[in-house]
Design an enzyme around this catalytic site. Structure first.
Site, PDB file in Angstrom:
ATOM      1  CB  THR A 113       5.129   9.502   9.415  1.00  0.00           C
ATOM      2  OG1 THR A 113       5.504   9.545  10.950  1.00  0.00           O
ATOM      3  CG2 THR A 113       5.864   8.670   8.684  1.00  0.00           C
ATOM      4  CG  ASP A 114       6.711  12.072  13.627  1.00  0.00           C
ATOM      5  OD1 ASP A 114       6.473  11.195  13.288  1.00  0.00           O
ATOM      6  OD2 ASP A 114       6.806  12.946  14.738  1.00  0.00           O
ATOM      7  CD  GLU A 115       6.587   6.548  13.416  1.00  0.00           C
ATOM      8  OE1 GLU A 115       7.186   5.261  13.403  1.00  0.00           O
ATOM      9  OE2 GLU A 115       5.498   6.619  13.808  1.00  0.00           O
ATOM     10  CE1 TYR A 135       3.154   4.411   8.664  1.00  0.00           C
ATOM     11  CE2 TYR A 135       4.527   5.272  10.135  1.00  0.00           C
ATOM     12  CZ  TYR A 135       3.432   5.240   9.399  1.00  0.00           C
ATOM     13  OH  TYR A 135       2.830   6.641   9.416  1.00  0.00           O
ATOM     14  CE  LYS A 154       3.280   7.928   5.232  1.00  0.00           C
ATOM     15  NZ  LYS A 154       1.972   7.963   4.627  1.00  0.00           N
ATOM     16  CB  THR A 185      -0.902   0.064   1.224  1.00  0.00           C
ATOM     17  OG1 THR A 185      -1.958  -1.044   0.831  1.00  0.00           O
ATOM     18  CG2 THR A 185      -1.515   1.257   1.363  1.00  0.00           C
TER      19      THR A 185
HETATM   20  P1  NAD Z   1      -5.515   5.014   9.450  1.00  0.00           P
HETATM   21  O1  NAD Z   1      -4.695   3.583   9.765  1.00  0.00           O
HETATM   22  O2  NAD Z   1      -6.371   5.331  10.487  1.00  0.00           O
HETATM   23  O3  NAD Z   1      -6.292   4.935   8.160  1.00  0.00           O
HETATM   24  C1  NAD Z   1      -5.808   4.588   6.979  1.00  0.00           C
HETATM   25  C2  NAD Z   1      -6.898   4.483   6.046  1.00  0.00           C
HETATM   26  O4  NAD Z   1      -6.320   4.127   4.703  1.00  0.00           O
HETATM   27  C3  NAD Z   1      -7.967   3.506   6.479  1.00  0.00           C
HETATM   28  O5  NAD Z   1      -9.223   3.834   6.101  1.00  0.00           O
HETATM   29  C4  NAD Z   1      -7.665   2.351   5.411  1.00  0.00           C
HETATM   30  O6  NAD Z   1      -8.889   1.572   5.123  1.00  0.00           O
HETATM   31  C5  NAD Z   1      -7.016   3.109   4.258  1.00  0.00           C
HETATM   32  N1  NAD Z   1      -6.273   2.209   3.309  1.00  0.00           N
HETATM   33  C6  NAD Z   1      -5.327   1.472   3.653  1.00  0.00           C
HETATM   34  N2  NAD Z   1      -4.778   0.773   2.718  1.00  0.00           N
HETATM   35  C7  NAD Z   1      -5.406   0.892   1.482  1.00  0.00           C
HETATM   36  C8  NAD Z   1      -5.237   0.767   0.194  1.00  0.00           C
HETATM   37  N3  NAD Z   1      -4.489  -0.150  -0.383  1.00  0.00           N
HETATM   38  N4  NAD Z   1      -6.188   1.461  -0.739  1.00  0.00           N
HETATM   39  C9  NAD Z   1      -6.976   2.393  -0.065  1.00  0.00           C
HETATM   40  N5  NAD Z   1      -7.135   2.730   1.162  1.00  0.00           N
HETATM   41  C10 NAD Z   1      -6.527   2.042   1.897  1.00  0.00           C
HETATM   42  O7  NAD Z   1      -4.336   6.115   9.391  1.00  0.00           O
HETATM   43  P2  NAD Z   1      -4.274   7.456   9.970  1.00  0.00           P
HETATM   44  O8  NAD Z   1      -3.660   7.434  11.389  1.00  0.00           O
HETATM   45  O9  NAD Z   1      -5.514   8.201   9.440  1.00  0.00           O
HETATM   46  O10 NAD Z   1      -3.165   8.196   9.015  1.00  0.00           O
HETATM   47  C11 NAD Z   1      -3.493   8.773   7.687  1.00  0.00           C
HETATM   48  C12 NAD Z   1      -1.936   9.180   6.981  1.00  0.00           C
HETATM   49  O11 NAD Z   1      -1.402   9.988   7.912  1.00  0.00           O
HETATM   50  C13 NAD Z   1      -1.203   7.769   6.860  1.00  0.00           C
HETATM   51  O12 NAD Z   1      -0.514   8.128   5.405  1.00  0.00           O
HETATM   52  C14 NAD Z   1      -0.287   7.804   7.908  1.00  0.00           C
HETATM   53  O13 NAD Z   1       1.218   7.603   7.380  1.00  0.00           O
HETATM   54  C15 NAD Z   1       0.066   9.359   8.043  1.00  0.00           C
HETATM   55  N6  NAD Z   1       0.518   9.735   9.655  1.00  0.00           N
HETATM   56  C16 NAD Z   1      -0.415   9.336  10.733  1.00  0.00           C
HETATM   57  C17 NAD Z   1      -0.113   9.717  11.852  1.00  0.00           C
HETATM   58  C18 NAD Z   1      -0.715   9.411  13.068  1.00  0.00           C
HETATM   59  O14 NAD Z   1      -0.293   9.939  14.129  1.00  0.00           O
HETATM   60  N7  NAD Z   1      -2.072   8.815  12.948  1.00  0.00           N
HETATM   61  C19 NAD Z   1       1.115  10.509  12.125  1.00  0.00           C
HETATM   62  C20 NAD Z   1       1.936  10.802  11.063  1.00  0.00           C
HETATM   63  C21 NAD Z   1       1.669  10.497   9.640  1.00  0.00           C
END
Ligand code: NAD
Length: 355
Positions: A136-138, A162, A166, A102
């Site tokens: 992400t910051d990671e 992960y 990213k 993904t």
């Molecule tokens: P999440 O895991 O809550 O949601 C991810 C969504 O993506 C889900 O609804 C899932 O069904 C969908 N998804 C996964 N694989 C898919 C695919 N192949 N095709 C279509 N949809 C797909 O994630 P989140 O916490 O809302 O994070 C959203 C974004 O922000 C991500 O890219 C993540 O890397 C980034 N991010 C999140 C955080 C955090 O603290 N949550 C921090 C930094 C960056």
């Protein structure tokens, strides 16, 4: 008056994605939500806008090129906000393949489809098109306790499957700008928290385990430090980056709210002690349990958000304390949302800790 902008949001049924979708619909945009509906998704998070004429949902996988092409063709979006991803670090250690599929292949697929679509646009629509990539910051790896926070120029040094996936996606996005001129903007944000977060992540897990009388697990000694960002503040930052960010640039988004995991959990316990006292009045702190640390657990992340503050006029409006108070209250008041998620989707899995 400018025409209504139609935004294709990927991952709009996830935690941040659903916040972004609700935010954009509230701001008068049309939103097309493309989501595969993995275990992390919940359409319940979109209940408040599901019947809006400004909202449409397509269940699709970003790795499915035909489906992505069809959505571009039928919906003709003015911009993409790409949030779809596999996001849970622990899961990436147990099973990295979906993260590569993904986060890397899926992002490539979306970029390639977006490029073909963008090249066929003309006039204002072509000039104003944006591909906003949410990262992400990671990707920057871990900081020592005394290091300065990450800036947009910090070198990439991911530690987990992960964060490596990213980081790969960020490189692809930049390459599609440098090589093909696709108008991209990137954001890298710190740990988000707030309503509708899947209860495998630290803050909702701690709240729900506490009120259900379970152990509240913390990795190691709870010393790992994260920079916490309230999710609504993040949604505002993403809209700004999409509308006003400079093409080819990245923006760090952080809440200027560094805290150790132990401090976070203790603060949650303190809020719960006030909002929902335990019988006998002893503190929820008594349920905290330290569990063996996970491999590659980065000590500290911290973001320097000065660039987005200075150039786009964004700043976080919640402090960690005000955001946590709202978040705890939301989980206490919205069992309808988390109870089915916790019982059905999470059945049989370990109630581990996160990030
Ligand atoms: P999440 O895991 O809550 O949601 C991810 C969504 O993506 C889900 O609804 C899932 O069904 C969908 N998804 C996964 N694989 C898919 C695919 N192949 N095709 C279509 N949809 C797909 O994630 P989140 O916490 O809302 O994070 C959203 C974004 O922000 C991500 O890219 C993540 O890397 C980034 N991010 C999140 C955080 C955090 O603290 N949550 C921090 C930094 C960056």
């Amino acid at each position: 008056m400018l025409p209504t902008r139609r935004i294709l949001v990927t991952g709009g049924a996830g935690f941040i994605g659903s916040t972004v979708v609700r935010h954009l619909v509230g701001r008068g945009y049309e939103v097309v939500n493309l989501d595969k509906l993995t275990y992390a998704a919940s359409l319940d998070s979109l209940r408040s806008i599901a019947d809006s004429p400004a909202y449409r949902f397509f269940q699709a996988d970003i790795c499915d090129r035909q489906a992505v092409d069809r959505i571009f063709k039928d919906e003709s979006p003015d911009a993409i906000m790409h949030l779809a991803a596999e996001t849970h670090v622990d899961r990436s250690i147990d099973s990295p393949a979906p993260f590569v599929d993904t986060n890397i292949i899926g992002t490539f697929n979306l970029l390639d489809a977006a490029l073909e679509y963008w090249r066929a646009l003309d006039g204002h629509k072509r000039a104003s098109f944006r591909f906003l990539h949410v990262s992400t910051d990671e990707v920057f790896g871990a900081l020592g306790m005394k290091d300065a926070p990450f800036t947009e120029l910090s070198p990439y040094a991911p530690s987990s499957p992960y964060s490596a996936s990213k980081a790969s996606s960020d490189h692809l996005v930049r390459a599609w700008w440098m090589t093909y001129g696709l108008p991209v903007v990137l954001t890298n944000c710190s740990n988000n928290y707030g309503p509708f977060q899947f209860p495998e992540k630290l803050i909702p897990l701690a709240i729900l385990n506490a009120i259900e009388g379970r152990d509240v697990p913390i990795y190691g000694a709870g010393e790992n430090v994260r920079d916490w960002l309230y999710v609504d503040d993040h949604a505002r930052a993403l809209e700004l980056a999409m509308t006003s960010g400079e093409i080819g640039q990245s923006y760090n988004v952080g809440g200027r709210a560094e805290r150790s995991n132990l401090t976070i959990v203790e603060t949650i316990c303190k809020i719960l002690d006030r909002l929902r006292p335990r019988s006998g009045r002893s503190s929820y702190r008594g349920q905290i349990r330290f569990v063996p640390d996970r491999p590659g657990h980065d000590l500290r992340y911290a973001m320097e958000p000065a660039k987005i503050e200075r150039e786009l006029g964004w700043s976080a409006s919640e402090t960690l304390e005000s955001g946590l108070e709202k978040t705890v209250a939301w989980y206490l008041e919205n069992e309808w949302w988390w109870r089915p998620v916790r019982e059905q989707k999470y059945a049989g899995e370990r109630l581990g800790t996160a990030r």
